[in-house]
Design a protein around this motif. Structure first.
Motif, mmCIF file in Angstrom:
data_model
loop_
_atom_site.group_PDB
_atom_site.id
_atom_site.type_symbol
_atom_site.label_atom_id
_atom_site.label_comp_id
_atom_site.label_asym_id
_atom_site.label_seq_id
_atom_site.Cartn_x
_atom_site.Cartn_y
_atom_site.Cartn_z
ATOM 1 N N SER A 85 -3.429 1.497 9.897
ATOM 2 C CA SER A 85 -2.958 1.618 11.286
ATOM 3 C C SER A 85 -3.410 0.425 12.128
ATOM 4 O O SER A 85 -3.908 0.593 13.256
ATOM 5 N N LEU B 140 -1.811 -1.597 13.827
ATOM 6 C CA LEU B 140 -1.046 -1.777 15.073
ATOM 7 C C LEU B 140 -1.181 -0.540 15.959
ATOM 8 O O LEU B 140 -0.398 -0.351 16.892
ATOM 9 N N GLU C 259 2.588 -1.290 8.708
ATOM 10 C CA GLU C 259 3.827 -0.749 8.131
ATOM 11 C C GLU C 259 4.997 -1.128 9.019
ATOM 12 O O GLU C 259 4.909 -1.048 10.244
ATOM 13 N N SER C 260 6.080 -1.522 8.415
ATOM 14 C CA SER C 260 7.316 -1.691 9.165
ATOM 15 C C SER C 260 8.518 -1.526 8.246
ATOM 16 O O SER C 260 8.540 -2.040 7.129
ATOM 17 N N GLY C 261 9.523 -0.827 8.788
ATOM 18 C CA GLY C 261 10.793 -0.701 8.074
ATOM 19 C C GLY C 261 11.829 -1.621 8.672
ATOM 20 O O GLY C 261 13.024 -1.474 8.413
ATOM 21 N N ASP D 210 0.839 -1.198 0.000
ATOM 22 C CA ASP D 210 0.000 0.000 0.000
ATOM 23 C C ASP D 210 0.874 1.248 0.000
ATOM 24 O O ASP D 210 1.750 1.400 0.848
ATOM 25 N N GLN E 45 -10.630 1.763 2.280
ATOM 26 C CA GLN E 45 -9.499 1.647 3.225
ATOM 27 C C GLN E 45 -9.724 2.620 4.384
ATOM 28 O O GLN E 45 -9.811 3.825 4.163
ATOM 29 N N HIS F 210 10.570 -7.074 12.550
ATOM 30 C CA HIS F 210 9.150 -6.814 12.825
ATOM 31 C C HIS F 210 8.278 -7.443 11.742
ATOM 32 O O HIS F 210 7.220 -8.004 12.025
HETATM 33 N N1 LIG Z 1 -5.710 5.702 3.741
HETATM 34 C C1 LIG Z 1 -5.276 6.443 4.742
HETATM 35 O O1 LIG Z 1 -5.743 7.571 4.983
HETATM 36 C C2 LIG Z 1 -4.190 5.890 5.631
HETATM 37 C C3 LIG Z 1 -3.926 6.492 6.878
HETATM 38 C C4 LIG Z 1 -2.928 5.933 7.683
HETATM 39 C C5 LIG Z 1 -2.205 4.841 7.234
HETATM 40 N N2 LIG Z 1 -2.458 4.293 5.985
HETATM 41 C C6 LIG Z 1 -1.696 3.121 5.488
HETATM 42 O O2 LIG Z 1 -1.645 2.147 6.524
HETATM 43 C C7 LIG Z 1 -0.284 1.817 6.803
HETATM 44 C C8 LIG Z 1 -0.113 1.394 8.253
HETATM 45 O O3 LIG Z 1 -0.589 2.380 9.134
HETATM 46 P P1 LIG Z 1 0.354 3.192 10.142
HETATM 47 O O4 LIG Z 1 1.708 3.337 9.568
HETATM 48 O O5 LIG Z 1 -0.405 4.415 10.511
HETATM 49 O O6 LIG Z 1 0.373 2.319 11.457
HETATM 50 P P2 LIG Z 1 0.661 0.813 11.943
HETATM 51 O O7 LIG Z 1 0.924 -0.083 10.803
HETATM 52 O O8 LIG Z 1 -0.453 0.517 12.863
HETATM 53 O O9 LIG Z 1 1.978 0.993 12.832
HETATM 54 C C9 LIG Z 1 3.219 1.253 12.270
HETATM 55 C C10 LIG Z 1 4.225 1.318 13.418
HETATM 56 O O10 LIG Z 1 4.310 0.046 14.059
HETATM 57 C C11 LIG Z 1 5.657 -0.357 14.166
HETATM 58 N N3 LIG Z 1 5.684 -1.824 14.019
HETATM 59 C C12 LIG Z 1 5.381 -2.561 12.929
HETATM 60 N N4 LIG Z 1 5.476 -3.878 13.172
HETATM 61 C C13 LIG Z 1 5.864 -3.990 14.474
HETATM 62 C C14 LIG Z 1 6.143 -5.094 15.313
HETATM 63 N N5 LIG Z 1 6.043 -6.357 14.884
HETATM 64 N N6 LIG Z 1 6.532 -4.839 16.589
HETATM 65 C C15 LIG Z 1 6.645 -3.560 17.037
HETATM 66 N N7 LIG Z 1 6.382 -2.477 16.286
HETATM 67 C C16 LIG Z 1 5.992 -2.685 15.006
HETATM 68 C C17 LIG Z 1 6.394 0.358 13.062
HETATM 69 O O11 LIG Z 1 7.737 0.591 13.411
HETATM 70 P P3 LIG Z 1 8.973 -0.148 12.647
HETATM 71 O O12 LIG Z 1 9.039 0.464 11.279
HETATM 72 O O13 LIG Z 1 10.129 0.168 13.483
HETATM 73 O O14 LIG Z 1 8.627 -1.618 12.600
HETATM 74 C C18 LIG Z 1 5.628 1.676 12.984
HETATM 75 O O15 LIG Z 1 6.117 2.594 13.941
HETATM 76 C C19 LIG Z 1 0.469 3.078 6.401
HETATM 77 O O16 LIG Z 1 1.840 2.843 6.183
HETATM 78 C C20 LIG Z 1 -0.260 3.462 5.131
HETATM 79 O O17 LIG Z 1 0.202 2.663 4.045
HETATM 80 C C21 LIG Z 1 -3.456 4.791 5.204
#
Ligand SMILES: NC(=O)c1ccc[n+]([C@@H]2O[C@H](COP(=O)([O-])OP(=O)(O)OC[C@H]3O[C@@H](n4cnc5c(N)ncnc54)[C@H](OP(=O)(O)O)[C@@H]3O)[C@@H](O)[C@H]2O)c1
Length: 296
Positions: free
Chosen positions: A222, A224, A266-268, A76, A193, A272
């Motif tokens: 989001s 996580l 999301e993870s970099g 995504d 989404q 993870h």
């Molecule tokens: N359509 C929209 O309006 C919208 C809005 C928000 C997000 N999104 C999409 O959804 C994706 C995910 O949402 P998000 O980035 O807001 O939040 P998320 O996926 O809930 O959380 C990401 C965070 O979790 C950490 N993480 C990931 N795996 C982990 C694990 N196994 N253990 C511990 N920490 C972990 C990551 O750090 P590390 O990198 O250090 O692992 C990062 O800080 C976005 O990247 C984007 O593509 C879309």
């Protein structure tokens, strides 16, 4: 005989399946049906904060490649993320393996008020991603888009030209979905989404049932809790310990439990990502789900 923990077994199973073998801890989720009968991968990877210096670029690319190899093949992204830098990073990751991934990008609402604006945004995303088609193209949020007919007609033209395979929306509530379905062709929308995780369950009251009724999966962003913040919860950790996985796998499996939701964590970090991929073979029990309902 070598004894493996469930965690080791799941990772080994995923690796064996990559090599064409059959041994798996449990059958992997085979995908989530889209309204047209095709399937999208059950688990994806987000990219909002990638390519912005949180991790070294090479590590982030490695993380995404690891996820693809472990079955997290939906990627995504959006023109908005890092002003195109997330799309460029994904372009490097999918070079040579475009056919293995289900690629999702999004157009900003202020590019979506005219057909030309949508076409130019789509072309720019394709160029940054180094591909000639997207599997799914979403309107990022409704914003100032007053004429959803322009969006539907342009998405449908892009689809007939082969530049996108499906289209959908993001951040639409039930009222927005009903407006969309009143537009001719609007019911071809493949997904919505939206925000969904253990601490943000608002869609369960209305939008999720509405989408299930219209045979449309939700993509959970989001999952996580944005910063991974919900992963410290004691009950979540207890459930995870019972399954011998990390808390992130449980949080993701929880969003996937209905079969109608595709989470995009999301993870970099490759480590993870390996933890997250275990959600593909994790099935929560009724007891797990009840305990999580009490805790959140
Ligand atoms: N359509 C929209 O309006 C919208 C809005 C928000 C997000 N999104 C999409 O959804 C994706 C995910 O949402 P998000 O980035 O807001 O939040 P998320 O996926 O809930 O959380 C990401 C965070 O979790 C950490 N993480 C990931 N795996 C982990 C694990 N196994 N253990 C511990 N920490 C972990 C990551 O750090 P590390 O990198 O250090 O692992 C990062 O800080 C976005 O990247 C984007 O593509 C879309």
């Amino acid at each position: 005989m070598v004894s493996l923990t469930r965690r080791q077994f799941c990772l080994a199973g995923a690796a064996i399946s990559l090599l064409g073998g059959r041994a798996m801890a449990q059958p992997e989720r085979s995908g989530v049906p889209l309204p047209d009968g095709s399937k999208a991968p059950a688990l994806g990877q987000g990219s909002w904060h990638l390519a912005q210096g949180r991790h070294p670029a090479e590590e982030e690319e490695n993380a995404l490649r690891t996820g693809i190899a472990l079955g997290m093949t939906l990627l995504d992204t959006a023109e908005m993320y890092g002003n195109g830098s997330a799309e460029r990073l994904i372009g490097r990751v999918i070079a040579g393996q475009r056919d293995k991934v289900f690629l999702v990008s999004k157009v900003l609402p202020y590019h979506a008020t005219t057909a030309d604006g949508i076409r130019q945004a789509c072309q720019a995303s394709l160029a940054r991603l180094g591909t000639h088609y997207l599997d799914l193209y979403l309107l990022h949020w409704r914003g100032g888009v007053s004429d959803l007919g322009v969006v539907v007609n342009t998405f449908e033209s892009l689809r007939s030209e082969g530049r996108i395979r499906h289209w959908g929306v993001s951040n639409f509530d039930v009222g927005d979905m009903e407006d969309l379905f009143r537009v001719p062709g609007g019911n071809a929308c493949a997904t919505n989404q939206v925000l969904y995780n253990l601490t943000q369950k608002g869609i369960e009251g209305d939008l999720l049932p509405w989408c299930v009724q219209h045979k449309m999966p939700i993509m959970a962003y989001s999952p996580l809790g944005m910063t991974g913040g919900l992963l410290g919860n004691t009950t979540l950790r207890q459930v995870a310990a019972r399954h011998q996985v990390g808390p992130a796998a449980v949080a993701l499996a929880w969003t996937m439990r209905s079969g109608h939701v595709i989470p995009i964590p999301e993870s970099g970090s490759p480590d993870h990502v390996k933890e997250n991929a275990l959600a593909l073979s994790l099935r929560l029990t009724e007891q797990d789900v009840n305990e999580l309902a009490q805790a959140f």
